[in-house]
Design a protein around this motif. Sequence first.
Motif, PDB file in Angstrom:
ATOM      1  N   ALA A   1      75.672  28.269  68.199  1.00 16.28           N
ATOM      2  CA  ALA A   1      75.060  28.553  66.892  1.00 16.28           C
ATOM      3  C   ALA A   1      74.185  29.802  66.955  1.00 16.28           C
ATOM      4  N   THR A   2      73.932  30.364  65.759  1.00 14.40           N
ATOM      5  CA  THR A   2      73.051  31.528  65.636  1.00 14.40           C
ATOM      6  C   THR A   2      71.894  31.159  64.724  1.00 14.40           C
ATOM      7  N   TRP A   3      70.697  31.526  65.131  1.00 17.60           N
ATOM      8  CA  TRP A   3      69.467  31.251  64.358  1.00 17.60           C
ATOM      9  C   TRP A   3      68.868  32.598  63.979  1.00 17.60           C
ATOM     10  N   THR A   4      68.501  32.757  62.714  1.00 13.25           N
ATOM     11  CA  THR A   4      68.025  34.070  62.261  1.00 13.25           C
ATOM     12  C   THR A   4      66.667  33.992  61.565  1.00 13.25           C
ATOM     13  N   PRO A   5      65.606  33.787  62.315  1.00 17.42           N
ATOM     14  CA  PRO A   5      64.273  33.798  61.715  1.00 17.42           C
ATOM     15  C   PRO A   5      63.908  35.216  61.278  1.00 17.42           C
ATOM     16  N   GLU A   6      63.063  35.313  60.292  1.00 16.98           N
ATOM     17  CA  GLU A   6      62.694  36.611  59.735  1.00 16.98           C
ATOM     18  C   GLU A   6      61.240  36.554  59.291  1.00 16.98           C
ATOM     19  N   TRP A   7      60.487  37.613  59.572  1.00 19.45           N
ATOM     20  CA  TRP A   7      59.094  37.647  59.135  1.00 19.45           C
ATOM     21  C   TRP A   7      58.603  39.086  59.054  1.00 19.45           C
ATOM     22  N   THR A   8      57.442  39.258  58.442  1.00 19.78           N
ATOM     23  CA  THR A   8      56.811  40.568  58.370  1.00 19.78           C
ATOM     24  C   THR A   8      55.722  40.637  59.425  1.00 19.78           C
ATOM     25  N   VAL A   9      55.801  41.657  60.269  1.00 18.96           N
ATOM     26  CA  VAL A   9      54.813  41.814  61.329  1.00 18.96           C
ATOM     27  C   VAL A   9      53.479  42.179  60.690  1.00 18.96           C
ATOM     28  N   ASP A  10      52.484  41.331  60.883  1.00 16.65           N
ATOM     29  CA  ASP A  10      51.181  41.601  60.284  1.00 16.65           C
ATOM     30  C   ASP A  10      50.087  41.199  61.272  1.00 16.65           C
ATOM     31  N   GLN A  11      49.950  42.005  62.297  1.00 22.11           N
ATOM     32  CA  GLN A  11      48.941  41.754  63.320  1.00 22.11           C
ATOM     33  C   GLN A  11      48.712  43.058  64.067  1.00 22.11           C
ATOM     34  N   PRO A  12      47.570  43.173  64.727  1.00 23.95           N
ATOM     35  CA  PRO A  12      47.265  44.417  65.435  1.00 23.95           C
ATOM     36  C   PRO A  12      48.181  44.637  66.643  1.00 23.95           C
ATOM     37  N   ALA A  13      48.156  45.851  67.160  1.00 22.75           N
ATOM     38  CA  ALA A  13      48.935  46.192  68.349  1.00 22.75           C
ATOM     39  C   ALA A  13      48.634  45.204  69.470  1.00 22.75           C
ATOM     40  N   MET A  14      49.684  44.732  70.139  1.00 25.73           N
ATOM     41  CA  MET A  14      49.502  43.737  71.197  1.00 25.73           C
ATOM     42  C   MET A  14      50.763  43.621  72.027  1.00 25.73           C
ATOM     43  N   THR A  15      50.683  42.811  73.064  1.00 24.22           N
ATOM     44  CA  THR A  15      51.834  42.479  73.890  1.00 24.22           C
ATOM     45  C   THR A  15      52.095  40.987  73.778  1.00 24.22           C
ATOM     46  N   GLY A  16      53.277  40.620  73.322  1.00 22.26           N
ATOM     47  CA  GLY A  16      53.661  39.213  73.260  1.00 22.26           C
ATOM     48  C   GLY A  16      54.882  38.975  74.128  1.00 22.26           C
ATOM     49  N   TRP A  17      55.479  37.819  73.974  1.00 22.02           N
ATOM     50  CA  TRP A  17      56.701  37.562  74.735  1.00 22.02           C
ATOM     51  C   TRP A  17      57.512  36.480  74.066  1.00 22.02           C
ATOM     52  N   TYR A  18      58.731  36.306  74.513  1.00 24.73           N
ATOM     53  CA  TYR A  18      59.571  35.255  73.947  1.00 24.73           C
ATOM     54  C   TYR A  18      60.186  34.445  75.078  1.00 24.73           C
ATOM     55  N   HIS A  19      60.372  33.159  74.781  1.00 27.29           N
ATOM     56  CA  HIS A  19      60.922  32.236  75.789  1.00 27.29           C
ATOM     57  C   HIS A  19      61.363  30.959  75.096  1.00 27.29           C
ATOM     58  N   PRO A  20      62.251  30.181  75.721  1.00 25.67           N
ATOM     59  CA  PRO A  20      62.670  28.905  75.136  1.00 25.67           C
ATOM     60  C   PRO A  20      61.487  27.942  75.035  1.00 25.67           C
ATOM     61  N   HIS A  21      61.597  26.980  74.140  1.00 28.67           N
ATOM     62  CA  HIS A  21      60.495  26.039  73.887  1.00 28.67           C
ATOM     63  C   HIS A  21      61.065  24.697  73.468  1.00 28.67           C
ATOM     64  N   LEU A  22      62.089  24.263  74.179  1.00 30.87           N
ATOM     65  CA  LEU A  22      62.721  23.014  73.759  1.00 30.87           C
ATOM     66  C   LEU A  22      61.957  21.825  74.327  1.00 30.87           C
ATOM     67  N   HIS A  23      62.041  20.733  73.607  1.00 33.40           N
ATOM     68  CA  HIS A  23      61.333  19.512  73.977  1.00 33.40           C
ATOM     69  C   HIS A  23      61.748  19.054  75.378  1.00 33.40           C
ATOM     70  N   GLU A  24      60.820  18.986  76.268  1.00 31.85           N
ATOM     71  CA  GLU A  24      60.979  18.438  77.623  1.00 31.85           C
ATOM     72  C   GLU A  24      61.848  19.238  78.585  1.00 31.85           C
ATOM     73  N   ARG A  25      62.331  20.427  78.186  1.00 31.89           N
ATOM     74  CA  ARG A  25      63.217  21.180  79.093  1.00 31.89           C
ATOM     75  C   ARG A  25      62.841  22.656  79.178  1.00 31.89           C
ATOM     76  N   THR A  26      61.665  22.993  78.728  1.00 40.41           N
ATOM     77  CA  THR A  26      61.281  24.407  78.739  1.00 40.41           C
ATOM     78  C   THR A  26      61.221  24.976  80.152  1.00 40.41           C
ATOM     79  N   ALA A  27      60.671  24.212  81.089  1.00 39.27           N
ATOM     80  CA  ALA A  27      60.470  24.721  82.451  1.00 39.27           C
ATOM     81  C   ALA A  27      61.781  25.229  83.048  1.00 39.27           C
ATOM     82  N   MET A  28      62.847  24.450  82.917  1.00 33.06           N
ATOM     83  CA  MET A  28      64.113  24.834  83.547  1.00 33.06           C
ATOM     84  C   MET A  28      64.697  26.085  82.889  1.00 33.06           C
ATOM     85  N   HIS A  29      64.629  26.155  81.572  1.00 36.12           N
ATOM     86  CA  HIS A  29      65.231  27.308  80.884  1.00 36.12           C
ATOM     87  C   HIS A  29      64.481  28.605  81.198  1.00 36.12           C
ATOM     88  N   VAL A  30      63.166  28.517  81.301  1.00 38.78           N
ATOM     89  CA  VAL A  30      62.401  29.721  81.651  1.00 38.78           C
ATOM     90  C   VAL A  30      62.642  30.084  83.117  1.00 38.78           C
TER      91      VAL A  30
END
Length: 492
Positions: free
Chosen positions: A137-166
Amino acid sequence: MKRRSVLLLAALSGAATAGVAGACDSGSESPPGGAVDFSNALRIPPLLEPEVGADGVKQFALSMQSGGRSGFLPGKSTATWGINGAYLGPTLRASRGDRVRMRVTNRLGEASTLHWHGMRLPAKMDGGPHQMIEPGATWTPEWTVDQPAMTGWYHPHLHERTAMHVYRGLAGMIIIDDDREPDLPTGYGVDDVPLIIQDKNLERDGRLDEDSVEGGTWGVLGDSILVNGTYGARFNVTTQAVRLRILNASNARMYRVGFADNRVFHVVGTDGGLLERPAEVDRVKLSPGERAQIVVRFTPGEEIVLNSLGETAREAGDPEEDDFELLKFVAAPQLASSAALPSVLGGTPATAPPAGARVRTFRLSGSEINDREMDMTRIDEVVPAGAHEIWEIDNASYAHNFHIHEVEFRILQINGQTPPAYQRGPKDTVFIAKGAKARLAVKFNRYVDPVSPYMYHCHILRHEDKGMMGQFVVVEPGTEDRVPRTLRGHHG
Ligand code: C2O
Ligand code: CU
Ligand code: CU
């Protein structure tokens, strides 16, 4: 289980009440690559070019994929997962005011999610455990960036299995720019360099040892360091000053990052943005999920190792029982000149909430928050939009940290003391040592949605997976008592 980890767990089992069930395996006693010789060029995650549609939306195409092969150890191949590649993912870069859309396709062969850690956005776009992406499947979230300059990151966040996926390799960096940035180095991969720090257990044959990822007090504590997916990395410095965007993307390990000669450098940014002014330090402590932007100066021709010292570990009960060399900087005989560090960075000072602000208390124990484990159907906290609150985190057990989705917070006090200057900027994750108390001033946004929760949790992924997480919704002020506390149609 590696020997150093066995010692740590043995020490902890005396002090902590949680069961220690570290898995055992082959038992090499030093990193499988032998002494690290820093001969591998630091990988720089590519910047992902967005497609800009007629509607002006910047669209980023991300493919979560299994089946990758990575060459971490010389001559050995490691099975890994990645995003648009074999291991880790590209860097996503956007500016304040941009409309962005992520097109995330799951090619893992099992369900997962992708969470935008540090982004301010509506809960439905957040990529937490409620936004599962089924295989194919494909998931397409969309938003307007409204925050100061920064460094973030992305990673899986599934219930009870995040550690293995990361652990298998799913993570990447996000850089947000705005047009009010001070004069800091900005050449991506040249003098503005991402450093994604992770520890792994690599077998001699190159295999990623997963035995401890879902067990024990901490889950995995690796003895091999990868930076941007590079083992034994070296970076060639070509400028007098370099900005490093350091992200601790490890499952559990803490780092006290600095240089082998203990030189002084400056922290310019915390998780959510820039400090008011540079903070001079010789070490920066980062727990999983935390980021720091630092600026360091080099002299022509020098070679210097970035390392982590674990000397405070034993007293604090932290999972950082050893010293690590992270990567080596090799400066060219001649360095291009860099601007002096600005004395003012433009970050705003921490403000305390108004008198009478709502105070919420969260007590951390082995794997619970306020004596409850995560329940996908339970709303733990209901917050009025735009609130500025005090959250008190009271750690009754061994080391944890605390991350809150969507918000910006400031650390007002740790154990009654103002934190060091380098930790006074905008934060979304805070380290909480064994027995410590943190007092946070938390600013919530205005994306109301009474049925889509945001998460708060310990970012030690084993703890998060075991249930050390809670859910809050942001609602129209005045409706707090009317919103449902139980979610329907969600699996537990
Ligand atoms: Cu880095 Cu709840 O996440
Ligand atoms: Cu997050
Ligand atoms: Cu924890």
